[in-house]
Motif scaffolding. Structure first.
Motif, PDB file in Angstrom:
ATOM      1  N   ARG A  91      16.251  13.515   6.999  1.00  0.00           N
ATOM      2  CA  ARG A  91      15.421  12.531   7.711  1.00  0.00           C
ATOM      3  C   ARG A  91      14.127  12.263   6.962  1.00  0.00           C
ATOM      4  O   ARG A  91      13.537  13.167   6.378  1.00  0.00           O
ATOM      5  N   ARG A  92      13.678  11.008   7.020  1.00  0.00           N
ATOM      6  CA  ARG A  92      12.377  10.647   6.445  1.00  0.00           C
ATOM      7  C   ARG A  92      11.257  11.171   7.331  1.00  0.00           C
ATOM      8  O   ARG A  92      11.378  11.164   8.554  1.00  0.00           O
ATOM      9  N   PRO A  93      10.152  11.565   6.744  1.00  0.00           N
ATOM     10  CA  PRO A  93       8.986  11.975   7.547  1.00  0.00           C
ATOM     11  C   PRO A  93       8.485  10.799   8.391  1.00  0.00           C
ATOM     12  O   PRO A  93       8.561   9.630   7.976  1.00  0.00           O
ATOM     13  N   SER A  94       7.953  11.098   9.561  1.00  0.00           N
ATOM     14  CA  SER A  94       7.537  10.036  10.479  1.00  0.00           C
ATOM     15  C   SER A  94       6.472   9.124   9.882  1.00  0.00           C
ATOM     16  O   SER A  94       6.497   7.915  10.109  1.00  0.00           O
ATOM     17  N   LEU A  95       5.538   9.652   9.087  1.00  0.00           N
ATOM     18  CA  LEU A  95       4.509   8.775   8.526  1.00  0.00           C
ATOM     19  C   LEU A  95       5.070   7.873   7.430  1.00  0.00           C
ATOM     20  O   LEU A  95       4.565   6.764   7.230  1.00  0.00           O
ATOM     21  N   VAL A  96       6.101   8.301   6.739  1.00  0.00           N
ATOM     22  CA  VAL A  96       6.759   7.425   5.766  1.00  0.00           C
ATOM     23  C   VAL A  96       7.449   6.279   6.518  1.00  0.00           C
ATOM     24  O   VAL A  96       7.366   5.109   6.112  1.00  0.00           O
ATOM     25  N   LYS A  97       8.076   6.595   7.650  1.00  0.00           N
ATOM     26  CA  LYS A  97       8.698   5.540   8.465  1.00  0.00           C
ATOM     27  C   LYS A  97       7.637   4.577   9.009  1.00  0.00           C
ATOM     28  O   LYS A  97       7.851   3.367   9.038  1.00  0.00           O
ATOM     29  N   LEU A  98       6.491   5.125   9.417  1.00  0.00           N
ATOM     30  CA  LEU A  98       5.406   4.261   9.904  1.00  0.00           C
ATOM     31  C   LEU A  98       4.862   3.389   8.786  1.00  0.00           C
ATOM     32  O   LEU A  98       4.573   2.209   8.995  1.00  0.00           O
ATOM     33  N   GLN A  99       4.713   3.950   7.603  1.00  0.00           N
ATOM     34  CA  GLN A  99       4.234   3.174   6.458  1.00  0.00           C
ATOM     35  C   GLN A  99       5.152   1.977   6.211  1.00  0.00           C
ATOM     36  O   GLN A  99       4.695   0.864   5.992  1.00  0.00           O
ATOM     37  N   LEU A 100       6.453   2.200   6.282  1.00  0.00           N
ATOM     38  CA  LEU A 100       7.419   1.119   6.082  1.00  0.00           C
ATOM     39  C   LEU A 100       7.341   0.086   7.212  1.00  0.00           C
ATOM     40  O   LEU A 100       7.417  -1.121   6.966  1.00  0.00           O
ATOM     41  N   LEU A 101       7.175   0.557   8.450  1.00  0.00           N
ATOM     42  CA  LEU A 101       7.009  -0.373   9.575  1.00  0.00           C
ATOM     43  C   LEU A 101       5.774  -1.240   9.377  1.00  0.00           C
ATOM     44  O   LEU A 101       5.817  -2.456   9.588  1.00  0.00           O
ATOM     45  N   ALA A 102       4.668  -0.612   8.994  1.00  0.00           N
ATOM     46  CA  ALA A 102       3.417  -1.360   8.807  1.00  0.00           C
ATOM     47  C   ALA A 102       3.565  -2.398   7.711  1.00  0.00           C
ATOM     48  O   ALA A 102       3.079  -3.529   7.838  1.00  0.00           O
ATOM     49  N   GLU A 103       4.237  -2.038   6.638  1.00  0.00           N
ATOM     50  CA  GLU A 103       4.384  -2.958   5.515  1.00  0.00           C
ATOM     51  C   GLU A 103       5.357  -4.094   5.816  1.00  0.00           C
ATOM     52  O   GLU A 103       5.109  -5.238   5.424  1.00  0.00           O
ATOM     53  N   TYR A 104       6.441  -3.811   6.490  1.00  0.00           N
ATOM     54  CA  TYR A 104       7.514  -4.796   6.622  1.00  0.00           C
ATOM     55  C   TYR A 104       7.663  -5.418   8.004  1.00  0.00           C
ATOM     56  O   TYR A 104       8.618  -6.141   8.241  1.00  0.00           O
ATOM     57  N   THR A 105       6.733  -5.165   8.904  1.00  0.00           N
ATOM     58  CA  THR A 105       6.753  -5.812  10.215  1.00  0.00           C
ATOM     59  C   THR A 105       5.539  -6.735  10.273  1.00  0.00           C
ATOM     60  O   THR A 105       4.425  -6.284  10.545  1.00  0.00           O
ATOM     61  N   PRO A 106       5.737  -8.020  10.005  1.00  0.00           N
ATOM     62  CA  PRO A 106       4.598  -8.931   9.823  1.00  0.00           C
ATOM     63  C   PRO A 106       3.764  -9.197  11.067  1.00  0.00           C
ATOM     64  O   PRO A 106       2.621  -9.603  10.960  1.00  0.00           O
ATOM     65  N   HIS A 107       4.286  -8.966  12.245  1.00  0.00           N
ATOM     66  CA  HIS A 107       3.552  -9.336  13.462  1.00  0.00           C
ATOM     67  C   HIS A 107       2.773  -8.167  14.081  1.00  0.00           C
ATOM     68  O   HIS A 107       2.418  -8.206  15.245  1.00  0.00           O
TER      69      HIS A 107
END
Length: 191
Positions: A116-132
């Protein structure tokens, strides 16, 4: 330990408030959204995982991740204003939106158990790729109903993991506190 629940939503723009509470060996986070999504997480925190100065930031960011995950699951394309009262956590979120990959000092980005990816890595990806997503600063302890509720939920989690509140009370208390805060928020919008 964790509790995720849903109470009656508030019509209008989606606002998500998150907060954290930290003691030397325990951490807790809470969140509340105008969509009615609410929850808390609390657990013992091994001291070797991150430097003590980063523990608060990591826990704040985990609160954002857990809250966003709940809200995005049911509202994937709506704008979401995320209110954070920790300026260091907010700096990471803004950096990640711009493609940055910096993590809080000492945060381990290696895969977790079962790959599993670490939760902050998943958050980093959400922040970068979720434009709204819009990340804004909310002044702590200034009386904003959503921020105060997220703070109270985090502190409730910390008290529970310390043993001063029985875990069996959380499924009753979390939605009760969230519903009260959303009622206060509704009244503040009408004023």
């Amino acid at each position: 330990m964790h509790v995720n629940d849903k109470v009656e939503a508030v019509a209008g723009p989606i606002v998500l408030a998150t907060d954290a509470a930290v003691s030397p060996d325990r951490v807790a986070s809470g969140y509340l959204s105008t969509t009615g999504h609410t929850g808390l997480r609390a657990h013992l925190y091994p001291k070797y995982l991150v430097r003590p100065c980063s523990r608060v930031v990591v826990t704040e960011l985990r609160a954002v991740y857990v809250g966003l995950k709940a809200v995005l699951h049911t509202h994937p394309d709506r704008p979401i204003e995320v209110r954070v009262d920790n300026l260091q956590a907010l700096r990471h979120l803004h950096s990640w939106q711009q493609g940055g990959t910096d993590m809080p000092e000492g945060y381990d980005t290696h895969l977790r158990s079962q790959g599993r990816r670490p939760s902050l890595v998943k958050l980093q990806l959400l922040a970068e790729y979720t434009p709204h997503l819009i990340f804004v600063h909310e002044k702590a302890h200034a009386g904003h109903p959503l921020n105060e509720a997220a703070d109270s939920l985090a502190k409730l989690g910390l008290r529970c993991v310390r043993g001063s509140i029985p875990r069996t009370e959380l499924p009753r208390l979390v939605p009760l506190w969230a519903a009260g805060a959303l009622a206060d928020y509704r009244r503040s919008l009408a004023a």
